[in-house]
Design a protein around this motif. Structure first.
Motif, PDB file in Angstrom:
ATOM      1  N   LYS A 264       0.874  -1.184   0.000  1.00 14.37           N
ATOM      2  CA  LYS A 264       0.000   0.000   0.000  1.00 14.37           C
ATOM      3  C   LYS A 264       0.905   1.224   0.000  1.00 14.37           C
ATOM      4  N   SER A 265       0.610   2.179  -0.880  1.00 14.09           N
ATOM      5  CA  SER A 265       1.534   3.311  -0.997  1.00 14.09           C
ATOM      6  C   SER A 265       0.803   4.649  -0.983  1.00 14.09           C
ATOM      7  N   PHE A 266       1.430   5.624  -0.371  1.00 14.99           N
ATOM      8  CA  PHE A 266       0.806   6.946  -0.191  1.00 14.99           C
ATOM      9  C   PHE A 266       1.821   8.054  -0.434  1.00 14.99           C
ATOM     10  N   ASP A 267       1.378   9.060  -1.178  1.00 10.29           N
ATOM     11  CA  ASP A 267       2.193  10.260  -1.406  1.00 10.29           C
ATOM     12  C   ASP A 267       1.580  11.369  -0.554  1.00 10.29           C
ATOM     13  N   ILE A 268       2.359  11.899   0.374  1.00 11.61           N
ATOM     14  CA  ILE A 268       1.813  12.910   1.279  1.00 11.61           C
ATOM     15  C   ILE A 268       2.355  14.278   0.919  1.00 11.61           C
ATOM     16  N   VAL A 269       1.462  15.158   0.498  1.00 10.01           N
ATOM     17  CA  VAL A 269       1.886  16.503   0.119  1.00 10.01           C
ATOM     18  C   VAL A 269       1.194  17.520   1.022  1.00 10.01           C
ATOM     19  N   GLY A 270       1.704  18.710   1.044  1.00 12.91           N
ATOM     20  CA  GLY A 270       1.084  19.741   1.863  1.00 12.91           C
ATOM     21  C   GLY A 270       2.039  20.887   2.110  1.00 12.91           C
ATOM     22  N   ALA A 271       1.492  21.980   2.625  1.00 12.67           N
ATOM     23  CA  ALA A 271       2.292  23.186   2.830  1.00 12.67           C
ATOM     24  C   ALA A 271       3.397  22.955   3.856  1.00 12.67           C
ATOM     25  N   ILE A 272       4.353  23.839   3.855  1.00 13.30           N
ATOM     26  CA  ILE A 272       5.435  23.785   4.832  1.00 13.30           C
ATOM     27  C   ILE A 272       4.841  23.890   6.236  1.00 13.30           C
TER      28      ILE A 272
ATOM     29  N   GLY B 209      11.228  13.735   1.194  1.00 15.40           N
ATOM     30  CA  GLY B 209      11.817  14.722   0.302  1.00 15.40           C
ATOM     31  C   GLY B 209      11.916  16.071   0.996  1.00 15.40           C
ATOM     32  N   ASP B 210      13.120  16.640   0.987  1.00 19.61           N
ATOM     33  CA  ASP B 210      13.310  17.981   1.532  1.00 19.61           C
ATOM     34  C   ASP B 210      14.380  18.671   0.718  1.00 19.61           C
ATOM     35  N   ILE B 211      14.369  19.990   0.750  1.00 25.12           N
ATOM     36  CA  ILE B 211      15.409  20.742   0.070  1.00 25.12           C
ATOM     37  C   ILE B 211      16.781  20.339   0.629  1.00 25.12           C
ATOM     38  N   THR B 212      16.882  20.335   1.923  1.00 22.25           N
ATOM     39  CA  THR B 212      18.132  19.930   2.563  1.00 22.25           C
ATOM     40  C   THR B 212      17.830  19.361   3.954  1.00 22.25           C
TER      41      THR B 212
ATOM     42  N   VAL C  41      14.348   6.808   3.924  1.00 20.65           N
ATOM     43  CA  VAL C  41      15.357   7.258   2.966  1.00 20.65           C
ATOM     44  C   VAL C  41      15.123   8.747   2.742  1.00 20.65           C
ATOM     45  N   GLN C  42      16.175   9.532   2.886  1.00 26.24           N
ATOM     46  CA  GLN C  42      16.038  10.973   2.682  1.00 26.24           C
ATOM     47  C   GLN C  42      16.490  11.332   1.271  1.00 26.24           C
ATOM     48  N   ILE C  43      15.713  12.169   0.600  1.00 27.35           N
ATOM     49  CA  ILE C  43      16.164  12.758  -0.659  1.00 27.35           C
ATOM     50  C   ILE C  43      16.304  14.249  -0.433  1.00 27.35           C
ATOM     51  N   ASN C  44      17.455  14.799  -0.740  1.00 22.21           N
ATOM     52  CA  ASN C  44      17.613  16.255  -0.691  1.00 22.21           C
ATOM     53  C   ASN C  44      17.579  16.787  -2.104  1.00 22.21           C
ATOM     54  N   THR C  45      16.584  17.604  -2.382  1.00 20.10           N
ATOM     55  CA  THR C  45      16.377  18.020  -3.764  1.00 20.10           C
ATOM     56  C   THR C  45      17.084  19.320  -4.113  1.00 20.10           C
TER      57      THR C  45
ATOM     58  N   GLY D 298       7.715  20.163   1.091  1.00 17.68           N
ATOM     59  CA  GLY D 298       6.605  20.972   1.585  1.00 17.68           C
ATOM     60  C   GLY D 298       6.254  22.166   0.712  1.00 17.68           C
ATOM     61  N   ASN D 299       5.141  22.118   0.029  1.00 15.96           N
ATOM     62  CA  ASN D 299       4.498  23.263  -0.622  1.00 15.96           C
ATOM     63  C   ASN D 299       3.256  22.766  -1.344  1.00 15.96           C
ATOM     64  N   LEU D 300       2.395  23.688  -1.706  1.00 13.34           N
ATOM     65  CA  LEU D 300       1.101  23.269  -2.262  1.00 13.34           C
ATOM     66  C   LEU D 300       1.024  23.451  -3.769  1.00 13.34           C
ATOM     67  N   ILE D 301       2.149  23.754  -4.392  1.00 13.72           N
ATOM     68  CA  ILE D 301       2.091  24.089  -5.812  1.00 13.72           C
ATOM     69  C   ILE D 301       2.768  23.053  -6.701  1.00 13.72           C
ATOM     70  N   CYS D 302       4.076  22.941  -6.597  1.00 13.07           N
ATOM     71  CA  CYS D 302       4.792  22.065  -7.528  1.00 13.07           C
ATOM     72  C   CYS D 302       4.356  20.593  -7.516  1.00 13.07           C
ATOM     73  N   PRO D 303       4.079  19.990  -6.345  1.00  9.95           N
ATOM     74  CA  PRO D 303       3.819  18.551  -6.388  1.00  9.95           C
ATOM     75  C   PRO D 303       2.652  18.169  -7.273  1.00  9.95           C
ATOM     76  N   SER D 304       1.763  19.118  -7.609  1.00 10.50           N
ATOM     77  CA  SER D 304       0.619  18.724  -8.415  1.00 10.50           C
ATOM     78  C   SER D 304       1.045  18.309  -9.822  1.00 10.50           C
ATOM     79  N   GLU D 305       2.208  18.752 -10.257  1.00  9.03           N
ATOM     80  CA  GLU D 305       2.641  18.411 -11.616  1.00  9.03           C
ATOM     81  C   GLU D 305       3.096  16.968 -11.769  1.00  9.03           C
ATOM     82  N   PHE D 306       3.609  16.417 -10.692  1.00  2.41           N
ATOM     83  CA  PHE D 306       4.216  15.099 -10.817  1.00  2.41           C
ATOM     84  C   PHE D 306       3.548  14.064  -9.925  1.00  2.41           C
ATOM     85  N   ILE D 307       2.965  13.044 -10.546  1.00 10.52           N
ATOM     86  CA  ILE D 307       2.481  11.937  -9.735  1.00 10.52           C
ATOM     87  C   ILE D 307       3.639  10.975  -9.521  1.00 10.52           C
TER      88      ILE D 307
END
Ligand SMILES: Nc1nc2c(ncn2[C@@H]2O[C@H](COP(=O)(O)OP(=O)(O)OP(=O)(O)O)[C@@H](O)[C@H]2O)c(=O)[nH]1
Ligand SMILES: [Mg+2]
Lengths: 141, 283
Positions: B100-108, B134-137, B153-157, B189-198
């Protein structure tokens, strides 16, 4: 350089008993020595993405727009170009990679200088000092 | 001033105006014909509305020089198509392994990590869980979640404001998927960019909190249209803030009638069990 840094380290160990005039000289000498290493050592460009685990050695220079990880080891004194993408890969010391390399499950032999752009490889050892792609030594594994 | 008001009150008039303005400007004939067709018909079907949204988005690439504009547009489309294809493959892979998999998005600061901590605490003994953060750093979020005995697992973008399917694929192709029951992705964390990528998860969860104000959902329709669950968090603060939660719920439902809306407090744990039920992870 290392020696001087060690001296700085030990001379400020006990802050109460620092001999200011000796320290001043040492400080000066160290900065002067630094000038001989005139470049910036470690450097990471714009838009880097890291997926852990990633190890970066000392004195590593990394270009723009790279994606490193997961499972990447970069040895000391390495230089990676722009748009380099590495996963499951070991880059040994003193390696230089050009721009736009995509490597997966690779080992790059120490002291290799792959001075060209665009390389896509999987599951292999790469070695060489060359400006042209065709001259790399390569062993699949 | 009058026309300004009109535009802001009437979504359709904005679009019609927009279309009028852009027909002929676009070098890509295909898009032109569509624009013209859609404008003349005026009444728009769902599909056409989506298409308009799409075209408007592409238009934001207009900063590109005239000579390369078509190329930029094509490339952008192709990138998204590739992302969607990869996401599809990832999802098949998850399903094959009954994950079972979940993508959690939302504001900072909305409470994504706090909710994941609460969830991990409750399910880690029952389900083998992997959380991709996922975090900037920094690795702050991953460390917080790891406290609750789940693997992270941490991804720094760096500067990228959302994760994409490729990131997820890079991680999971190195994992023995049969070992996992549940995979969470905490997006940047933000409410804009993640909508582009599933990302290829079964469900997308969007988290907002009442501290962001009752307009936060109304102002970010895209994400809620693309989400399966909306969490309104920090309801322990309701008395202090007096936020109009009913409005938030009805906004979410308005954008997406199928969305499940739940109010939670990651602080007190309120409704976390109910959330697990909705997610299909309850005991
Ligand atoms: N009162 C209250 N505080 C909360 C709640 N949920 C989270 N917080 C607090 O809000 C702050 C941010 O929470 P995080 O979980 O880090 O938020 P996030 O969405 O993961 O933030 P980013 O990862 O930075 O985007 C923390 O100080 C939390 O303790 C809640 O339900 N009630
Ligand atoms: Mg977080």
């Amino acid at each position: 350089m290392k020696e001087l840094i060690e001296k700085v380290k030990s001379s400020i160990k006990d802050i109460e008993s620092v001999d200011k005039s000796t320290l001043r000289v040492l400080f000066h000498d160290t900065l002067k020595e630094l000038k001989n290493h005139h470049k910036i050592d470690a450097y990471i460009g714009d838009f880097p993405t890291f997926i852990e685990p990633v190890h970066l050695g000392n004195n590593v220079r990394i270009g723009d727009d790279v994606l490193l990880g997961p499972n990447v080891y970069i040895g000391n004194n390495c230089e990676l170009g722009d748009y380099v993408e590495l996963s499951n890969t070991i880059v040994l010391d003193n390696v230089k990679l050009g721009n736009n390399f995509t490597l997966e499950n690779c080992i790059i032999a120490n002291d290799s200088k792959l001075n060209f752009d665009i390389l896509k490889e999987k599951n292999c050892i790469l070695k060489g000092i060359t400006d042209i792609k065709e001259n790399i030594e390569k062993l699949d594994f | 001033m009058k026309s300004f008001k009109l535009f802001h009150n009437n979504k359709e008039s904005i679009e019609v105006h927009y279309l009028k303005f852009n027909i002929g400007k676009n070098k890509n004939n295909d898009i032109n014909t569509k624009l013209l067709k859609i404008w003349q018909k005026k009444k728009m079907s769902d599909k056409e509305e989506r298409e308009i949204g799409r075209i408007q988005e592409l238009e934001s690439t207009n900063l590109a020089r005239e000579e390369i504009r078509d190329l930029v547009i094509e490339t952008k489309k192709k990138v998204e198509r590739d992302n969607d294809l990869l996401a599809e493959r990832i999802n098949k892979n998850f399903q094959k392994h009954n994950i079972k998999s979940f993508d959690i998005v939302g504001a900072i600061g909305a409470g994504k990590t706090a909710i994941l901590e609460k969830i991990s605490e409750k399910i880690s003994s029952k389900y083998k869980t992997l959380v991709i953060c996922g975090d900037i750093t920094t690795r702050v979020d991953a460390d917080r979640i790891e406290e609750h005995n789940v693997e992270t697992v941490q991804i720094n973008t760096g500067r990228e404001c959302a994760l994409n399917a490729y990131h997820i694929n890079q991680i999971i192709k190195n994992k023995e998927l049969s070992e996992y029951d549940v995979i969470f992705v905490e997006n940047v964390g933000n409410l804009i960019c993640p909508s582009e990528f599933i990302l290829g998860t079964d469900k997308r969860i969007t988290v907002v909190s009442i501290t962001e104000g009752e307009w936060v959902i109304e102002k970010h329709p895209m994400l809620f249209k693309m989400s399966d669950i909306a969490i309104i968090n920090k309801i322990d603060l309701l008395e202090r803030l007096g936020t109009n939660i009913d409005k938030m719920i009805s906004d979410a439902k308005k954008f997406n009638p199928d969305i499940e809306v739940i109010t939670t407090s990651a602080k007190t744990g309120e409704n976390i069990n109910k959330l697990l039920e909705i997610m299909g992870l309850a005991e």
